[in-house]
Design a protein around this motif. Structure first.
Motif, PDB file in Angstrom:
ATOM      1  N   ASN A 135      -9.075  -7.747 -17.417  1.00 41.33           N
ATOM      2  CA  ASN A 135      -8.233  -6.948 -16.527  1.00 41.33           C
ATOM      3  C   ASN A 135      -7.334  -7.854 -15.718  1.00 41.33           C
ATOM      4  O   ASN A 135      -7.650  -9.024 -15.492  1.00 41.33           O
ATOM      5  N   VAL A 136      -6.214  -7.327 -15.295  1.00 37.47           N
ATOM      6  CA  VAL A 136      -5.277  -8.082 -14.462  1.00 37.47           C
ATOM      7  C   VAL A 136      -4.712  -7.160 -13.394  1.00 37.47           C
ATOM      8  O   VAL A 136      -4.365  -5.999 -13.655  1.00 37.47           O
ATOM      9  N   ILE A 137      -4.638  -7.671 -12.175  1.00 39.32           N
ATOM     10  CA  ILE A 137      -4.125  -6.896 -11.041  1.00 39.32           C
ATOM     11  C   ILE A 137      -2.601  -7.040 -10.955  1.00 39.32           C
ATOM     12  O   ILE A 137      -2.054  -8.142 -11.009  1.00 39.32           O
ATOM     13  N   VAL A 138      -1.932  -5.896 -10.835  1.00 42.83           N
ATOM     14  CA  VAL A 138      -0.476  -5.845 -10.715  1.00 42.83           C
ATOM     15  C   VAL A 138      -0.137  -5.144  -9.400  1.00 42.83           C
ATOM     16  O   VAL A 138      -0.627  -4.040  -9.151  1.00 42.83           O
ATOM     17  N   PRO A 148       1.664  -1.589  -0.178  1.00 51.21           N
ATOM     18  CA  PRO A 148       0.320  -2.157  -0.021  1.00 51.21           C
ATOM     19  C   PRO A 148      -0.813  -1.149  -0.143  1.00 51.21           C
ATOM     20  O   PRO A 148      -1.980  -1.542  -0.161  1.00 51.21           O
ATOM     21  N   ASP A 149      -0.491   0.128  -0.224  1.00 57.03           N
ATOM     22  CA  ASP A 149      -1.539   1.144  -0.246  1.00 57.03           C
ATOM     23  C   ASP A 149      -2.228   1.290  -1.598  1.00 57.03           C
ATOM     24  O   ASP A 149      -3.257   1.966  -1.706  1.00 57.03           O
ATOM     25  N   SER A 150      -1.662   0.680  -2.645  1.00 56.28           N
ATOM     26  CA  SER A 150      -2.268   0.796  -3.965  1.00 56.28           C
ATOM     27  C   SER A 150      -1.857  -0.390  -4.827  1.00 56.28           C
ATOM     28  O   SER A 150      -0.883  -1.084  -4.541  1.00 56.28           O
ATOM     29  N   PHE A 151      -2.639  -0.606  -5.857  1.00 55.48           N
ATOM     30  CA  PHE A 151      -2.257  -1.590  -6.869  1.00 55.48           C
ATOM     31  C   PHE A 151      -2.668  -1.049  -8.231  1.00 55.48           C
ATOM     32  O   PHE A 151      -3.386  -0.049  -8.345  1.00 55.48           O
ATOM     33  N   TYR A 152      -2.164  -1.709  -9.281  1.00 55.63           N
ATOM     34  CA  TYR A 152      -2.475  -1.299 -10.643  1.00 55.63           C
ATOM     35  C   TYR A 152      -3.369  -2.337 -11.305  1.00 55.63           C
ATOM     36  O   TYR A 152      -3.365  -3.523 -10.940  1.00 55.63           O
ATOM     37  N   VAL A 153      -4.119  -1.896 -12.287  1.00 53.42           N
ATOM     38  CA  VAL A 153      -4.923  -2.785 -13.111  1.00 53.42           C
ATOM     39  C   VAL A 153      -4.531  -2.559 -14.567  1.00 53.42           C
ATOM     40  O   VAL A 153      -4.634  -1.436 -15.073  1.00 53.42           O
ATOM     41  N   TYR A 154      -4.019  -3.606 -15.213  1.00 52.97           N
ATOM     42  CA  TYR A 154      -3.775  -3.547 -16.643  1.00 52.97           C
ATOM     43  C   TYR A 154      -5.093  -3.878 -17.345  1.00 52.97           C
ATOM     44  O   TYR A 154      -5.650  -4.962 -17.156  1.00 52.97           O
TER      45      TYR A 154
END
Length: 477
Positions: A192-195, A200-206
């Motif tokens: 997994n990688v954090i994008v 700042p309230d959310s992030f994505y995970v590839y």
């Protein structure tokens, strides 16, 4: 790496190694030979003992003069089973998070020479690769489980109710990580990688995983993309899959698709994806709608595109080939210097990939020592392209690819062969973090190394608050 499809893929990789043993393509040989000769010269300059790596005794340590091992934290209960293998690393402040097939460990590294175990969290699920963002730790699960609980049992891939995906832990209290959420993803989550998100309230995970697996209901054909999970920072229980883009449609080697590893460089709005049969450069201007810019193949030398690392300027990508899936000896005396190796690609202004040199460790390993290019990242040296990288039983290599055509090893650390009864071991991941190199050894635990070299000393002035190898940020400006 337990899926039937991936096993087939690895079988093809092994065939590629054996069928072409002893020969290297003429177009690749000059850069490989130059790299080996240059690396030998570098070793001479460092005063490295000329004892052959392949002749080391069991667990005997060998390292270049510019590398000093300063600490080791061995594995211990509950991570003392036959497959309690250490995996990837992530860092935040004074802490290192080490994945393990049986869970993860939180290490206090405020004093790198005396690291301490804060806690070990028992939560089986291969391979438990980790990424960290703020108070949240993302953990990959690529083994079918009965359900998403830590207490769940391993299930056969054909089980209809099996669960795989990512687990999310609240690590605001490092002594007591709290399991707060789980998200099922197609074919599980190998890595997994954090994008970063739009705010700042959310992030994505590839989420990357291989497939399809005809025996697994949750891994259907064609599996030609990734899963994108959105994680609300203040409400991680609401995390969910928001997109499954088919990025690799029509590029499945042997009917096997998906991706092994993706590295993102948010400031450049780029991602580099190593996806088993091919490498990709991807535009992530819209993180939920990534677009493939170019596809690269190397059928002669690469068997299993495994990982990718940008240089700091975002003008190069190092792709690694995990020939044999990390289970076999590809660093022996066969002479295949461009197989199971790294390839340095430069990115043109038109965002195309142009291959230059190959790099493989010049230290010949024993015929029973699993060794191949694996996880690594940049050492933050302004003006130079220097990387530290794990090579399983080939140890830890520090190498300079500033000259894209002639990359060279400038430092190393390794151990001798494993004790009788063990087949797989060595460094899974090796990263530079705030002045030291940290290596996650599959069977030996966490190693801490110090490098003292004029070429890398400027990195000692660079400190970061958080480090995930697959989420790259500029260390200048």
């Amino acid at each position: 790496m337990k899926r039937a499809g991936l096993i087939a893929c690895l079988a093809l990789a092994l065939c590629a190694a054996s069928c072409s043993s002893g020969s290297t393509p003429s177009e690749a040989a000059p850069s490989s030979e130059a790299a080996r000769a240059s690396s030998d010269a570098s070793s001479d300059a460092l005063g490295v003992a000329k004892r052959a790596s392949a002749d080391l005794d069991v667990d005997e340590v060998l390292h270049s003069d510019n590398i000093t091992p300063i600490a080791n934290v061995p594995l211990e209960a509950p991570f003392d089973g036959p497959h309690s293998w250490n995996t990837d690393l992530a860092f935040q402040g004074d802490y290192a998070f080490a994945g393990n097939y049986d869970g993860f460990t939180v290490h206090d590294i405020s004093d790198p020479a005396h690291p301490k175990v804060v806690t070990r969290v028992l939560c089986p699920g291969g391979q438990n690769d980790v990424s960290v963002s703020g108070d949240l730790l993302i953990v990959s699960v690529d083994d079918p489980r009965a359900d998403d609980r830590c207490e769940s049992d391993f299930m056969a891939p054909s089980t209809k109710s099996g669960w795989e995906g990512i687990r999310i832990f609240d690590i605001s209290d490092k002594t007591r990580p709290d399991y707060v959420a789980a998200v099922a993803t197609e074919c599980g989550s190998h890595t997994n990688v954090i994008v970063p998100g739009p705010d700042p309230d959310s992030f994505y995970v590839y989420v990357s995983a291989g497939g399809p697996d005809p025996d697994a209901p949750n891994c259907p054909a064609p599996h030609d993309g990734i899963s994108i999970v959105e994680v609300p920072v203040k409400n991680p229980k609401a995390a969910k899959v928001v997109a499954t883009p088919a990025l690799f449609k029509g590029h499945q080697g042997g009917g096997y698709g998906g991706c092994h590893d993706i590295t993102v460089y948010p400031a450049k709005k780029l991602a580099a994806a190593a996806c088993y049969g091919d490498g990709y450069l991807i535009d992530i201007s819209d993180p939920v709608k990534p677009v493939v810019l170019t596809t690269e193949s190397d059928r002669t030398n690469f068997s299993l595109w495994h990982s990718a690392t940008f240089n700091n300027d975002g003008t190069k990508v190092v792709f690694g080939d995990e020939l044999g899936g990390g289970m076999v000896a590809t660093c022996d005396s066969s002479g295949n210097d461009t197989k199971g190796a790294n390839a340095v690609y430069e990115i043109t202004p038109a965002r195309e990939l142009v291959r230059h040199g190959y790099f493989k460790i010049p230290r010949v390993q024993g015929s029973e020592e699993n060794c191949v290019a694996h996880n690594g990242a940049l050492i933050p040296v302004p003006g130079r392209d220097i990387m530290v990288q794990a090579w399983y039983q080939g140890g830890v290599s520090v190498w300079d690819f500033t000259d894209s055509d002639h990359p060279v090893e400038i430092g190393f650390f390794e151990r001798g062969p494993l004790r009788a009864g063990l087949r797989v071991g060595g460094s899974w991941s090796a990263y530079y973090y705030n002045g030291h190199i940290y290596s996650s050894d599959i069977t030996k635990g966490l190693d801490v190394l110090r490098i003292d070299d004029p070429r890398t000393d400027p990195a000692k002035d660079v400190t970061v608050k958080e480090f995930n190898a697959q989420t790259q940020y500029s260390y200048r400006g």
